[in-house]
Design an enzyme around this catalytic site. Structure first.
Site, PDB file in Angstrom:
ATOM      1  N   ASN A 134       0.831  -1.207   0.000  1.00  0.00           N
ATOM      2  CA  ASN A 134       0.000   0.000   0.000  1.00  0.00           C
ATOM      3  C   ASN A 134       0.863   1.253   0.000  1.00  0.00           C
ATOM      4  O   ASN A 134       1.914   1.304   0.635  1.00  0.00           O
ATOM      5  CB  ASN A 134      -0.924   0.015   1.217  1.00  0.00           C
ATOM      6  N   VAL A 135       0.337   2.278  -0.671  1.00  0.00           N
ATOM      7  CA  VAL A 135       1.049   3.541  -0.706  1.00  0.00           C
ATOM      8  C   VAL A 135       0.485   4.512   0.340  1.00  0.00           C
ATOM      9  O   VAL A 135       0.974   5.629   0.487  1.00  0.00           O
ATOM     10  CB  VAL A 135       1.040   4.142  -2.130  1.00  0.00           C
ATOM     11  N   HIS A 165       5.708  -0.357  -2.811  1.00  0.00           N
ATOM     12  CA  HIS A 165       5.272   0.362  -4.017  1.00  0.00           C
ATOM     13  C   HIS A 165       5.284   1.879  -3.843  1.00  0.00           C
ATOM     14  O   HIS A 165       4.614   2.586  -4.593  1.00  0.00           O
ATOM     15  CB  HIS A 165       3.873  -0.130  -4.436  1.00  0.00           C
TER      16      HIS A 165
HETATM   17  P1  OAD Z   1      -6.026  -5.946  -5.031  1.00  0.00           P
HETATM   18  O1  OAD Z   1      -7.120  -4.988  -5.327  1.00  0.00           O
HETATM   19  O2  OAD Z   1      -5.419  -6.685  -6.161  1.00  0.00           O
HETATM   20  O3  OAD Z   1      -6.538  -7.032  -3.996  1.00  0.00           O
HETATM   21  C1  OAD Z   1      -7.252  -6.664  -2.850  1.00  0.00           C
HETATM   22  C2  OAD Z   1      -7.516  -7.879  -2.002  1.00  0.00           C
HETATM   23  O4  OAD Z   1      -8.145  -7.447  -0.821  1.00  0.00           O
HETATM   24  C3  OAD Z   1      -8.442  -8.921  -2.656  1.00  0.00           C
HETATM   25  O5  OAD Z   1      -7.917 -10.230  -2.458  1.00  0.00           O
HETATM   26  C4  OAD Z   1      -9.762  -8.722  -1.907  1.00  0.00           C
HETATM   27  O6  OAD Z   1     -10.520  -9.921  -1.777  1.00  0.00           O
HETATM   28  C5  OAD Z   1      -9.261  -8.249  -0.561  1.00  0.00           C
HETATM   29  N1  OAD Z   1     -10.221  -7.433   0.216  1.00  0.00           N
HETATM   30  C6  OAD Z   1     -11.205  -6.622  -0.222  1.00  0.00           C
HETATM   31  N2  OAD Z   1     -11.817  -6.017   0.816  1.00  0.00           N
HETATM   32  C7  OAD Z   1     -11.193  -6.451   1.934  1.00  0.00           C
HETATM   33  C8  OAD Z   1     -11.349  -6.184   3.327  1.00  0.00           C
HETATM   34  N3  OAD Z   1     -12.263  -5.320   3.799  1.00  0.00           N
HETATM   35  N4  OAD Z   1     -10.537  -6.812   4.190  1.00  0.00           N
HETATM   36  C9  OAD Z   1      -9.566  -7.677   3.743  1.00  0.00           C
HETATM   37  N5  OAD Z   1      -9.375  -7.954   2.449  1.00  0.00           N
HETATM   38  C10 OAD Z   1     -10.171  -7.351   1.551  1.00  0.00           C
HETATM   39  O7  OAD Z   1      -4.914  -5.137  -4.189  1.00  0.00           O
HETATM   40  P2  OAD Z   1      -3.397  -5.529  -3.925  1.00  0.00           P
HETATM   41  O8  OAD Z   1      -3.212  -6.999  -3.853  1.00  0.00           O
HETATM   42  O9  OAD Z   1      -2.921  -4.701  -2.809  1.00  0.00           O
HETATM   43  O10 OAD Z   1       0.301  -1.608  -7.326  1.00  0.00           O
HETATM   44  O11 OAD Z   1      -2.734  -5.010  -5.258  1.00  0.00           O
HETATM   45  C11 OAD Z   1      -1.351  -5.114  -5.430  1.00  0.00           C
HETATM   46  C12 OAD Z   1      -0.843  -3.975  -6.263  1.00  0.00           C
HETATM   47  O12 OAD Z   1      -1.607  -3.887  -7.466  1.00  0.00           O
HETATM   48  C13 OAD Z   1      -1.030  -2.609  -5.633  1.00  0.00           C
HETATM   49  O13 OAD Z   1      -0.017  -2.290  -4.728  1.00  0.00           O
HETATM   50  C14 OAD Z   1      -1.042  -1.701  -6.813  1.00  0.00           C
HETATM   51  C15 OAD Z   1      -1.943  -2.497  -7.706  1.00  0.00           C
HETATM   52  O14 OAD Z   1      -1.858  -2.281  -9.058  1.00  0.00           O
HETATM   53  C16 OAD Z   1       0.734  -0.509  -7.939  1.00  0.00           C
HETATM   54  O15 OAD Z   1       0.007   0.443  -8.175  1.00  0.00           O
HETATM   55  C17 OAD Z   1       2.188  -0.545  -8.309  1.00  0.00           C
END
Ligand code: OAD
Length: 235
Positions: free
Chosen positions: A87-88, A104
């Site tokens: 997370n940023v 990131h």
């Molecule tokens: P994603 O949007 O890909 O995934 C979010 C995850 O959080 C999913 O598995 C959801 O099921 C889960 N989720 C949703 N609501 C939730 C809640 N209330 N509690 C717990 N979990 C929940 O986000 P990231 O995996 O963080 O990069 O994405 C990785 C990277 O992709 C980010 O850092 C960003 C993005 O593109 C850059 O911008 C470089």
């Protein structure tokens, strides 16, 4: 104290009002990532890129950590906790976590396009064309864009290798190299995953807590503090 590593993603901040990327209604449904989060996008349309991150930063400006961030911070009484976050936002720090590694980048910071070592903490949510560094060059968001190297990945990998316990929370594990960290644990290290959805865990042997971050963390906090060597010493 045992080493507890937390690998977090957008889901941990969802209950603080910050959108995730790949869920329904997520950020990448609204925007094409190549158009706002890549070096090519910055060359082609820096205004759009700045506007995209200004929107994110404005939301963060008024956001507060949620119970999941707070529980993670409180675990420092019981464990040597290292947070590694994709997370940023800075909600882990706002909740009181003292060791947070950002993979990131950081939304509250900007850096020089002439000299990447010139990094500034912003005093306002808006960064615009014409905002310059000490050398007079345009400032860009202090974010790792798609196609750019992830400078902290080696450090993160070393931290995961040292972990006695790994907790993965709120990440789809869709983005590498961060997603590969799951495979850097020592053999036999317990891994807990908190996520209401279906993260890309593969065949890894993990305990899945299929709940939102705040509720899932509350459950895991109870378990981890009971297991901790320190729980005799803390009220
Ligand atoms: P994603 O949007 O890909 O995934 C979010 C995850 O959080 C999913 O598995 C959801 O099921 C889960 N989720 C949703 N609501 C939730 C809640 N209330 N509690 C717990 N979990 C929940 O986000 P990231 O995996 O963080 O990069 O994405 C990785 C990277 O992709 C980010 O850092 C960003 C993005 O593109 C850059 O911008 C470089």
């Amino acid at each position: 104290m045992k080493k507890l590593v937390i690998l977090s993603g957008a889901g941990v901040s969802q209950e603080s009002g910050l959108k995730t990327f790949r869920d329904m209604g997520g950020i990448w449904e609204q925007y094409r990532l190549e158009e706002v989060a890549s070096p090519e996008a910055w060359h082609k349309n820096p205004e759009l890129v700045l506007r995209f991150y200004n929107e994110r930063r404005k939301t963060l400006w008024y956001a507060k950590p949620n119970p999941a961030h707070h529980a993670i911070a409180r675990l420092e009484k019981f464990y040597d906790v290292q947070v590694i976050t994709q997370n940023v936002d800075d909600l882990h720090e706002q909740a009181g976590s003292t060791r947070v590694l950002h993979l990131h980048g950081e939304l509250r910071k900007a850096r020089s396009t002439a000299d990447p070592s010139l990094i500034y903490t912003l005093r306002h949510w808006e960064l615009t064309l014409g905002d310059t560094c000490a050398l007079g060059s345009q400032l860009r968001p202090h974010i790792v864009w798609f196609g750019e190297p992830v400078p902290n990945i080696g450090i993160a990998s070393g931290m995961v290798e040292q972990a006695d316990i790994l907790v993965v929370i709120g990440t789809s594990l869709a983005v590498y190299p961060a997603a590969g960290l799951l495979h850097d644990t020592k053999k036999g290290t317990p891994v807990y995953v908190i996520d209401p959805g279906e993260p890309n865990i593969g065949k890894h042997n993990v305990t899945i807590i299929r709940k939102k971050a705040s509720e899932g963390m509350e459950d895991l906090y109870g378990l981890l503090t009971t297991q901790s060597d320190q729980n005799q010493n803390v009220e």
